[in-house]
Scaffold this motif. Structure first.
Motif: not given
Length: 303
Positions: A30-36, A40-53
């Motif tokens: 459930d936590a992983v799904q909430e993270t997705w 998915e809803a974020s409008t900005t592109e993170p510098r590091s996807v791994k760090a963001y997720l």
């Protein structure tokens, strides 16, 4: 690479972080799904996807853990983590360390930590995140995270046994244990158990469970040798399987439905603790779950 592809590539890591923080497969999923959904809803592109997720799944997991701890305080009988058969996060160079960090014993030690200590320990000690990344993930300063890490390491080190069996020795002991279990061999079982061995079950009030822990090699061996041949006559089978990185087994009814999971823990060349998880809520991710109450009645009537 699309966002979906980026996320799927990191899903094993995200689940592994969440499971170690939560000790629950269903809550981790459930936590992983909430993270997705957040990504998915974020409008900005993170510098590091791994760090963001990783930050997102950690924060979701901390919030879930805070509410879960209240429920666990009212849990009926001993509480164990949900059995995990396969950790999806693969790192061949650190396979032994990762397996140890997901063991029942390690997860139960993590239960003693505060949610923040637990998250910091998992990110820093298990997955080698740098303190800047850890600080961002838990929303604390680097200095505070270093203090949290020191406290968490101390608690974990103090609670660990000093002389655990190595992997090959554990596998050999487990094979002998399950052979003796099939045969109902009291002396064979007793020979493999530590003097103060214990048998502990987690039914959560939703399945038959021991009224209290069974302690002592002779007591545990006699109980196992008496019960499991009767279970076999009731068409209960078991398949040895690694559970939470340790030798264990999955027990099934005559229709192949999951009855319970068993995990073996070792110390000084002997089996020290046998844990069984029979709460059906903790087994659903393994497949269709058997009716433990019905099987309990059937086994009691079996001679």
């Amino acid at each position: 690479m699309t966002r979906t592809e980026e996320f799927e590539e990191l899903r094993p890591l995200l689940f592994s972080i969440a499971y170690r923080i939560l000790g629950s497969v269903s809550e981790a999923e459930d936590a992983v799904q909430e993270t997705w959904l957040r990504y998915e809803a974020s409008t900005t592109e993170p510098r590091s996807v791994k760090a963001y997720l990783s930050t997102a799944v950690t924060r979701v997991s901390i919030n879930v853990l805070r509410s879960a701890r209240v429920r666990r305080e009212a849990y009926v009988g001993p509480w164990f983590p949900e059995p995990l058969l396969d950790d999806p996060y693969e790192d061949p160079e650190r396979a032994a360390e990762l397996a140890d960090s997901v063991s029942m014993a390690a997860l139960l030690l993590l239960e003693r930590l505060s949610p923040l200590e637990r998250a910091v320990f998992v990110l820093r000690e298990v997955f080698d995140f740098g303190f800047p990344e850890v600080a961002e993930a838990v929303g604390r300063s680097e200095a505070a995270c270093r203090q949290l890490a020191v406290r968490a390491r101390r608690h974990m080190t103090e609670g660990r046994p000093r002389f655990e069996a190595d992997r090959k020795e554990r596998e050999e002991l487990a094979a002998r244990f399950f052979d003796a279990l099939r045969e109902g061999d009291v002396l064979g079982l007793q020979d493999l158990l530590a003097a103060e061995a214990s048998l502990v079950g987690d039914g959560g009030g939703k399945a038959p469970q021991l009224a209290r822990s069974v302690v002592g090699a002779e007591n545990v061996a006699r109980l196992l040798a008496a019960v499991f041949p009767r279970m076999a006559r009731a068409a209960i089978t078991f398949e040895p399987h690694e559970v939470n990185g340790a030798p264990g087994a999955i027990f099934r009814d005559r229709d192949g439905k999951v009855l319970h999971a068993m995990v073996l823990e070792f110390l000084d060349g002997r089996i020290e603790t046998i844990r069984t998880v029979i709460n059906p809520d903790k087994l659903a991710h393994l497949g269709p779950v058997a009716d433990a109450w019905e099987i309990h009645r059937e086994v009691r009537e079996t001679r």
